[in-house]
Write a protein that holds these residues in place. Structure first.
Motif, mmCIF file in Angstrom:
data_model
loop_
_atom_site.group_PDB
_atom_site.id
_atom_site.type_symbol
_atom_site.label_atom_id
_atom_site.label_comp_id
_atom_site.label_asym_id
_atom_site.label_seq_id
_atom_site.Cartn_x
_atom_site.Cartn_y
_atom_site.Cartn_z
ATOM 1 N N GLY A 7 -46.958 74.599 -39.451
ATOM 2 C CA GLY A 7 -45.783 74.141 -38.726
ATOM 3 C C GLY A 7 -45.889 74.405 -37.239
ATOM 4 O O GLY A 7 -46.390 75.457 -36.828
ATOM 5 N N VAL A 8 -45.450 73.448 -36.452
ATOM 6 C CA VAL A 8 -45.450 73.582 -34.991
ATOM 7 C C VAL A 8 -44.073 73.175 -34.481
ATOM 8 O O VAL A 8 -43.594 72.080 -34.787
ATOM 9 N N ILE A 9 -43.442 74.054 -33.732
ATOM 10 C CA ILE A 9 -42.150 73.757 -33.125
ATOM 11 C C ILE A 9 -42.367 73.183 -31.725
ATOM 12 O O ILE A 9 -43.074 73.770 -30.911
ATOM 13 N N VAL A 10 -41.756 72.026 -31.468
ATOM 14 C CA VAL A 10 -41.843 71.387 -30.157
ATOM 15 C C VAL A 10 -40.418 71.249 -29.615
ATOM 16 O O VAL A 10 -39.699 70.312 -29.957
ATOM 17 N N PRO A 11 -39.948 72.198 -28.793
ATOM 18 C CA PRO A 11 -38.603 72.085 -28.240
ATOM 19 C C PRO A 11 -38.497 70.861 -27.335
ATOM 20 O O PRO A 11 -39.349 70.661 -26.463
ATOM 21 N N VAL A 12 -37.463 70.039 -27.569
ATOM 22 C CA VAL A 12 -37.328 68.805 -26.794
ATOM 23 C C VAL A 12 -35.921 68.668 -26.211
ATOM 24 O O VAL A 12 -34.954 69.178 -26.770
ATOM 25 N N THR A 13 -35.834 67.965 -25.117
ATOM 26 C CA THR A 13 -34.619 67.588 -24.400
ATOM 27 C C THR A 13 -33.852 68.801 -23.875
ATOM 28 O O THR A 13 -34.197 69.951 -24.146
ATOM 29 N N ALA A 14 -32.795 68.515 -23.149
ATOM 30 C CA ALA A 14 -31.957 69.582 -22.601
ATOM 31 C C ALA A 14 -31.265 70.392 -23.693
ATOM 32 O O ALA A 14 -30.811 71.510 -23.452
ATOM 33 N N HIS A 197 -32.363 74.592 -33.904
ATOM 34 C CA HIS A 197 -32.323 75.209 -32.579
ATOM 35 C C HIS A 197 -32.597 76.692 -32.754
ATOM 36 O O HIS A 197 -32.075 77.324 -33.673
ATOM 37 N N GLY A 198 -33.399 77.258 -31.872
ATOM 38 C CA GLY A 198 -33.638 78.686 -31.908
ATOM 39 C C GLY A 198 -34.589 79.112 -33.019
ATOM 40 O O GLY A 198 -35.208 78.285 -33.689
ATOM 41 N N PRO A 199 -34.696 80.436 -33.227
ATOM 42 C CA PRO A 199 -35.646 80.960 -34.205
ATOM 43 C C PRO A 199 -35.162 80.768 -35.638
ATOM 44 O O PRO A 199 -33.967 80.697 -35.901
#
Length: 214
Positions: A7-14, A197-199
């Motif tokens: 798994g890879v988390i890619v945080p996107v947008t504001a 969102h978040g961990p």
């Protein structure tokens, strides 16, 4: 040969939404969950991890989770799968959501290639996921659960120490709590989760310490 789920988390947008890449460690086949926007960033992550994307999965129809879905579909030539059809109205109003939030990036309304229902099963690279319909944050919200890996992608239903908002259109607090207590927590304290969102965390820790569940 089937490998393990990566798994890879890619945080996107504001909104710093957790777009999630999950794929098989051997074949590299996998899916993109909730591409909310910043599609070039998502594409770069796919290339970095040498993923072969089989589909786009959506947990629900809010703009921070689905805003980039049609663009990514066009780029990859894959189907959009999910969420439950009760989010049809949200997905058909993504462009209006963008205007409401003052988002200037190109956002397009989404028409999934397949709706999901409770009990459906999805798979990639030899890994099977069960679909749980978990409304409350959004009427058509779904959760993707892999029993073998003791892992769930819960979107915005549950967070570490918190729960999804219920003040948005279609939200309902009692329904959300029921989704968590009746469908997620019974899966077991050992189940790990990724959220929108978040961990992430584990269901057991949330059952014991999350103030919204006690």
């Amino acid at each position: 040969m089937t490998g393990t789920i990566q798994g890879v988390i890619v945080p996107v947008t504001a909104f710093q939404q957790n777009c999630t890449l999950i794929y098989d460690s051997e074949s590299k086949h996998g899916v993109v969950i909730d591409p909310g926007g910043d599609v070039p960033v998502i594409l770069d992550a796919i290339k970095e991890h040498a993923m072969v994307v089989d589909a786009i999965w959506l947990t629900h129809g809010h703009i921070d989770h689905a805003g980039g879905a049609m663009d990514l579909k066009d780029q990859l030539g894959v189907d959009i799968i999910g969420p439950h059809k009760d989010d049809k109205g949200l997905l058909e109003a993504l462009e209006d959501q963008a205007k409401m939030f003052g988002i200037t990036d190109a956002v397009r309304n989404v028409t999934p290639d397949r709706w999901l229902s409770e009990g459906d099963r999805l798979a990639f690279g030899g890994h099977e996921f069960e679909v749980l319909h978990c409304p409350g944050h959004a009427p058509g919200h779904v959760v993707f659960y892999n029993r073998a890996a003791a892992f769930a992608h819960v979107g915005d239903v549950l967070f570490r120490g918190s729960i999804g908002r219920t003040d948005l259109p279609g939200g309902d607090h009692a329904t959300l709590i029921a989704s968590i207590k009746d469908k997620l927590l019974p899966l077991g304290d050992h189940i790990g989760f990724v959220c929108g969102h978040g961990p992430g965390g584990r269901f057991g820790e949330e059952r014991q310490t999350n103030p919204f569940l006690n």
